[in-house]
Design an enzyme around this catalytic site. Structure first.
Site: not given
Length: 331
Positions: A64, A101, A193, A265, A61, A133, A57
């Site tokens: 991450c 998901c 979500c 969650r 972040c 999802c 990616c």
């Protein structure tokens, strides 16, 4: 005076801090009371999460391990074949999951062959009777509509932290980009979500700023993941301390009181929590977890299906059956 169990969209940060800082057992009792007035207290929604495209990616972040710029042990994996994804979805349903998901480590969705393949995956999982999802990064309203037409039920797009602290964690996009995607998802009629992460070096005020953004949306997110930082070696935040369990309990309880109708969650960080620690979170209002085969989840593992089913049995809890699954079973 704060009225418990009321559906509100005008929370102040001070009110949320007042809740968060209450004596712990009083806070848990109040959150449990709200939880029981809005939800079946013995039901837990089981969601299985599969990384359909891992690593590489371009974002930065800080938490991450999938960011291409960090040197981690995460193996880059291109988009999985559709049949492979559908096999995982079938297995997840057999093991009690009501939601499946699919996550792709993209900055944003692009209108290309990969997105066409995601659409096929969504159609296939939807036909199994599971709630589908996706979390694919930023997307436009038209892309959200395509997903909705294919049978997508929910879209995950976390805001991560407070607007004020956001730039300390991520510099390759703005907080407003997160909010714009959530708006596009909402316009397409999809379930939202959206939650965040604690343990990023933020203050309690930042935590409540994050919850305030979520709780003051025109409609609360249907599902609110509360994540504890998973410290991935090679990322800028790898040396931060483990999140204190009682901080997680306080976050869950405050989210439950502020957003009484939402699913709360218990997400990343659960692998480091004992059964007893998770039980406190369920008592405080968490009623959804991610589970699955360890090797097929995202880059931060969660407990496996067998362990989770044993835990639910020990605690007198049972997997929630979604309305979608129930309708399919009755046909």
């Amino acid at each position: 005076m704060i009225k418990l169990g009321e559906l509100r969209h005008d929370w102040t940060k001070e009110e949320l801090l007042e809740i968060y800082n209450k004596p712990l057992l009083e806070l848990i009792y109040e959150a449990a009371t709200v939880h029981r007035s809005w939800h079946q207290p013995d039901e837990i929604q089981i969601s299985t999460l599969l990384s359909v495209k891992t690593g590489g990616c371009p974002e930065d972040c800080s938490y991450c391990g999938q960011a291409a710029r960090y040197h981690t042990n995460i193996k880059v994996q291109s988009l999985l074949p559709t049949d492979t994804v559908l096999q995982h979805a079938k297995k997840a349903k057999e093991r009690g999951a009501s939601r499946f998901c699919m996550a792709a480590a993209w900055r944003e969705v692009r209108d290309n062959r990969d997105f066409d393949r995601i659409i096929d995956m969504v159609k296939g999982v939807n036909e199994m009777g599971l709630e589908v999802c996706c979390t694919l990064g930023m997307l436009t309203e038209d892309q959200a509509k395509r997903l909705q037409e294919a049978g997508l039920y929910a879209y995950n797009h976390n805001i991560d932290t407070s607007e004020e602290y956001y730039n300390s964690i991520i510099s390759t996009r703005q907080f407003n980009s997160r909010m714009n995607t959530i708006q596009n998802v909402r316009k397409a009629g999809l379930s939202i979500c959206s939650g965040g992460i604690i343990g990023l070096g933020e203050t309690p005020e930042d935590r409540m700023g994050m919850l305030r953004t979520l709780a003051n949306m025109e409609k609360h997110p249907d599902s609110v993941p509360i994540n504890a930082l998973a410290r991935v070696k090679g990322t800028p935040l790898e040396n931060l301390p483990k999140v204190d369990t009682w901080d997680m309990v306080r976050m869950v309880a405050t989210a439950r009181i502020a957003m009484p109708a939402s699913m709360v969650r218990l997400s990343a960080g659960r692998i480091e929590m004992s059964e007893i620690e998770q039980a406190w979170c369920f008592m405080a209002g968490a009623n959804s977890i991610f589970t699955g085969e360890r090797e097929t989840l995202l880059v931060t593992p969660n407990p496996g299906v067998t362990e989770d089913m044993e835990m639910l049995q020990n605690l007198g809890l049972r997997p929630m059956v979604s309305k979608k699954t129930a309708a399919c079973s009755n046909n």
